[in-house]
Design an enzyme around this catalytic site. Sequence first.
Site, PDB file in Angstrom:
ATOM      1  CE1 TYR A 147      -3.303   2.934   0.717  1.00 41.90           C
ATOM      2  CE2 TYR A 147      -2.036   3.305   2.713  1.00 41.90           C
ATOM      3  CZ  TYR A 147      -2.992   3.724   1.811  1.00 41.90           C
ATOM      4  OH  TYR A 147      -3.640   4.914   1.991  1.00 41.90           O
ATOM      5  CE  LYS A 151      -2.836   6.399  -1.803  1.00 40.87           C
ATOM      6  NZ  LYS A 151      -3.971   6.891  -2.598  1.00 40.87           N
TER       7      LYS A 151
END
Length: 185
Positions: A147, A151
């Site tokens: 994640y 990102k």
Amino acid sequence: MVSAGEVLGGAALVTGATGGLGQALCAALRLQGRTVRATGRSCEVGSRLQAMGCEFVAADLAAPIFPELTQGADTVFHLAALSKPWGRRQEFEAINFHATERLLEAARDSGCRTFIYASTPSIFTTGRDRFDIGEDDPVAAPMPNHYASTKFRAERIVLAAHDPAFATVALRPRAIVGPQGVLGG
């Protein structure tokens, strides 16, 4: 000098509009009288967004983005993401990086003036306490999970796309609290 009203005026596209932050943003934009196109995967929440006056487009941004999605939008608020602590890298790459890449290109190609990206403070997460972190502080190395890494990669391409005709910004919201409790982190 350009005011925030001039930069953020006009029609808006909100991705991830069926999440907590997206719903709150859509409501705030409608209260300002703005035209809002909202995307998300939940048609149930999409019905509520339509009831507040948004145009709802059911979409999974991991699939190819159709050009009409960004047409007429002056500002894109890109909130959609796969946000969980574990999972297959390919799933995070598909939505957090590749979808951002395609949406950024579509927004620029359609004449959008502003692209606001919801990143994450998770890019700073390490195994030790850190205080008073600023935007120029080093990010975690290695990143704590897929994640955070996807990102951060997406954040870098968003910021690199900035130019006088296409303003881009990346925000790192943390522990967003609203009427329904904690909306995201």
